[in-house]
Write a protein that holds these residues in place. Structure first.
Motif, PDB file in Angstrom:
ATOM      1  N   VAL A 134      12.467  -4.062  -1.522  1.00  0.00           N
ATOM      2  CA  VAL A 134      11.144  -4.577  -1.883  1.00  0.00           C
ATOM      3  C   VAL A 134      10.760  -3.993  -3.233  1.00  0.00           C
ATOM      4  CG1 VAL A 134       8.715  -4.555  -1.217  1.00  0.00           C
ATOM      5  CG2 VAL A 134      10.475  -4.745   0.546  1.00  0.00           C
ATOM      6  N   GLU A 135      10.370  -4.878  -4.167  1.00  0.00           N
ATOM      7  CA  GLU A 135       9.911  -4.448  -5.495  1.00  0.00           C
ATOM      8  C   GLU A 135       8.538  -5.051  -5.763  1.00  0.00           C
ATOM      9  OE1 GLU A 135      12.965  -4.580  -8.678  1.00  0.00           O
ATOM     10  OE2 GLU A 135      14.257  -5.378  -7.088  1.00  0.00           O
ATOM     11  N   PRO A 136       7.467  -4.301  -5.440  1.00  0.00           N
ATOM     12  CA  PRO A 136       6.110  -4.809  -5.656  1.00  0.00           C
ATOM     13  C   PRO A 136       5.780  -4.885  -7.150  1.00  0.00           C
ATOM     14  CG  PRO A 136       6.120  -2.916  -4.168  1.00  0.00           C
ATOM     15  CD  PRO A 136       7.469  -3.012  -4.778  1.00  0.00           C
ATOM     16  N   SER A 137       5.095  -5.939  -7.553  1.00  0.00           N
ATOM     17  CA  SER A 137       4.716  -6.086  -8.964  1.00  0.00           C
ATOM     18  C   SER A 137       3.700  -5.024  -9.381  1.00  0.00           C
ATOM     19  CB  SER A 137       4.161  -7.487  -9.230  1.00  0.00           C
ATOM     20  OG  SER A 137       2.979  -7.701  -8.479  1.00  0.00           O
ATOM     21  N   THR A 157       3.641   0.753   2.811  1.00  0.00           N
ATOM     22  CA  THR A 157       3.739  -0.415   3.690  1.00  0.00           C
ATOM     23  C   THR A 157       3.618  -1.702   2.894  1.00  0.00           C
ATOM     24  OG1 THR A 157       1.361  -0.339   4.111  1.00  0.00           O
ATOM     25  CG2 THR A 157       2.785   0.743   5.733  1.00  0.00           C
ATOM     26  N   LEU A 158       4.123  -2.772   3.491  1.00  0.00           N
ATOM     27  CA  LEU A 158       3.969  -4.115   2.949  1.00  0.00           C
ATOM     28  C   LEU A 158       3.512  -5.011   4.084  1.00  0.00           C
ATOM     29  CD1 LEU A 158       4.351  -6.124   0.589  1.00  0.00           C
ATOM     30  CD2 LEU A 158       6.658  -6.521   1.485  1.00  0.00           C
ATOM     31  N   LYS A 159       2.361  -5.666   3.896  1.00  0.00           N
ATOM     32  CA  LYS A 159       1.819  -6.583   4.899  1.00  0.00           C
ATOM     33  C   LYS A 159       2.057  -8.004   4.412  1.00  0.00           C
ATOM     34  CE  LYS A 159      -2.138  -5.664   6.924  1.00  0.00           C
ATOM     35  NZ  LYS A 159      -3.581  -5.575   7.231  1.00  0.00           N
ATOM     36  N   VAL A 160       2.758  -8.805   5.239  1.00  0.00           N
ATOM     37  CA  VAL A 160       3.098 -10.180   4.882  1.00  0.00           C
ATOM     38  C   VAL A 160       2.861 -11.087   6.088  1.00  0.00           C
ATOM     39  CG1 VAL A 160       4.798  -9.529   3.126  1.00  0.00           C
ATOM     40  CG2 VAL A 160       5.538  -9.852   5.482  1.00  0.00           C
ATOM     41  N   PRO A 161       2.758 -12.406   5.865  1.00  0.00           N
ATOM     42  CA  PRO A 161       2.615 -13.323   7.001  1.00  0.00           C
ATOM     43  C   PRO A 161       3.822 -13.228   7.931  1.00  0.00           C
ATOM     44  CG  PRO A 161       2.127 -14.439   4.935  1.00  0.00           C
ATOM     45  CD  PRO A 161       2.693 -13.099   4.583  1.00  0.00           C
ATOM     46  N   GLN A 162       3.590 -13.456   9.221  1.00  0.00           N
ATOM     47  CA  GLN A 162       4.661 -13.340  10.210  1.00  0.00           C
ATOM     48  C   GLN A 162       5.818 -14.302   9.945  1.00  0.00           C
ATOM     49  OE1 GLN A 162       3.697 -14.291  14.204  1.00  0.00           O
ATOM     50  NE2 GLN A 162       2.917 -16.316  13.725  1.00  0.00           N
ATOM     51  N   THR A 163       5.574 -15.337   9.173  1.00  0.00           N
ATOM     52  CA  THR A 163       6.648 -16.282   8.848  1.00  0.00           C
ATOM     53  C   THR A 163       7.653 -15.683   7.863  1.00  0.00           C
ATOM     54  OG1 THR A 163       5.240 -17.244   7.146  1.00  0.00           O
ATOM     55  CG2 THR A 163       5.252 -18.333   9.294  1.00  0.00           C
ATOM     56  N   THR A 164       7.275 -14.597   7.212  1.00  0.00           N
ATOM     57  CA  THR A 164       8.180 -13.892   6.302  1.00  0.00           C
ATOM     58  C   THR A 164       8.911 -12.833   7.105  1.00  0.00           C
ATOM     59  OG1 THR A 164       6.661 -14.218   4.462  1.00  0.00           O
ATOM     60  CG2 THR A 164       8.337 -12.527   4.192  1.00  0.00           C
ATOM     61  N   ARG A 184       0.844  -1.195   0.000  1.00  0.00           N
ATOM     62  CA  ARG A 184       0.000   0.000   0.000  1.00  0.00           C
ATOM     63  C   ARG A 184       0.877   1.243   0.000  1.00  0.00           C
ATOM     64  NH1 ARG A 184      -3.313  -2.899  -1.481  1.00  0.00           N
ATOM     65  NH2 ARG A 184      -5.059  -3.758  -0.356  1.00  0.00           N
ATOM     66  N   ARG A 185       0.525   2.210  -0.869  1.00  0.00           N
ATOM     67  CA  ARG A 185       1.197   3.521  -0.850  1.00  0.00           C
ATOM     68  C   ARG A 185       0.419   4.507   0.016  1.00  0.00           C
ATOM     69  NH1 ARG A 185       4.907   5.278  -5.397  1.00  0.00           N
ATOM     70  NH2 ARG A 185       5.250   3.399  -6.599  1.00  0.00           N
ATOM     71  N   ASP A 186      -0.876   4.287   0.166  1.00  0.00           N
ATOM     72  CA  ASP A 186      -1.732   5.183   0.939  1.00  0.00           C
ATOM     73  C   ASP A 186      -1.533   4.951   2.437  1.00  0.00           C
ATOM     74  OD1 ASP A 186      -2.833   6.178  -1.418  1.00  0.00           O
ATOM     75  OD2 ASP A 186      -4.404   4.645  -1.440  1.00  0.00           O
ATOM     76  N   PRO A 187      -1.803   5.975   3.257  1.00  0.00           N
ATOM     77  CA  PRO A 187      -1.692   5.816   4.710  1.00  0.00           C
ATOM     78  C   PRO A 187      -2.612   4.707   5.224  1.00  0.00           C
ATOM     79  CG  PRO A 187      -1.948   8.128   4.125  1.00  0.00           C
ATOM     80  CD  PRO A 187      -2.181   7.328   2.865  1.00  0.00           C
ATOM     81  N   LEU A 218       7.959   1.070   4.695  1.00  0.00           N
ATOM     82  CA  LEU A 218       8.932   1.158   3.608  1.00  0.00           C
ATOM     83  C   LEU A 218       9.269   2.612   3.284  1.00  0.00           C
ATOM     84  CD1 LEU A 218       7.183  -1.359   1.182  1.00  0.00           C
ATOM     85  CD2 LEU A 218       8.915  -1.885   2.900  1.00  0.00           C
ATOM     86  N   GLU A 219      10.377   2.784   2.606  1.00  0.00           N
ATOM     87  CA  GLU A 219      10.791   4.099   2.131  1.00  0.00           C
ATOM     88  C   GLU A 219      11.275   3.924   0.692  1.00  0.00           C
ATOM     89  OE1 GLU A 219      14.692   6.089   3.401  1.00  0.00           O
ATOM     90  OE2 GLU A 219      13.156   7.027   4.652  1.00  0.00           O
ATOM     91  N   LEU A 220      10.897   4.837  -0.176  1.00  0.00           N
ATOM     92  CA  LEU A 220      11.339   4.780  -1.567  1.00  0.00           C
ATOM     93  C   LEU A 220      12.856   4.820  -1.611  1.00  0.00           C
ATOM     94  CD1 LEU A 220      10.223   4.620  -4.446  1.00  0.00           C
ATOM     95  CD2 LEU A 220      10.246   7.115  -4.493  1.00  0.00           C
TER      96      LEU A 220
END
Length: 107
Positions: free
Chosen positions: A72-75, A57-64, A37-40, A103-105
């Motif tokens: 991070v390079e989102p598709s 932000t990037l939300k991922v499972p806790q196992t990651t 997500r780029r939005d707040p 994240l930060e650009l």
């Protein structure tokens, strides 16, 4: 009661997530499924009160497990690269809870 929600975070990640390429600080490259997500967004703070995160932000499972400095390079954002700054685990008791990474650009 938490067993009722077990599996829901993974299901939502499968539905709303997209492939994300991760380049670790040691040079390892891999792909994961996550919600970028780029939005707040609001997350629960340590005290339980909502905290507004203004950066991407990037939300991922806790196992990651992501570390400070991983790339991070989102598709869904072709050509954009982001640096992991910090992570905030979900307060959920679910076994498949998510972690939100700020994240930060990349400069």
């Amino acid at each position: 009661m938490s067993h009722f929600f077990d599996g829901m975070a993974g299901l939502l990640n499968d539905l709303f997530g997209d492939p994300v390429q991760i380049t670790r600080a040691n040079g390892d490259v891999g792909s994961i499924q996550g919600v970028f997500r780029r939005d707040p967004i609001e997350v629960a703070g340590d005290d339980g009160f909502p905290v507004l995160i203004m950066s991407p932000t990037l939300k991922v499972p806790q196992t990651t497990r992501l570390e400070f400095g991983d790339l991070v390079e989102p598709s869904i954002a072709p050509g954009a690269r982001f640096v992991v700054k910090s992570g905030e685990p979900s307060p959920s008791p679910s076994a498949d809870r998510m972690v939100v990474y700020e994240l930060e650009l990349e400069p």
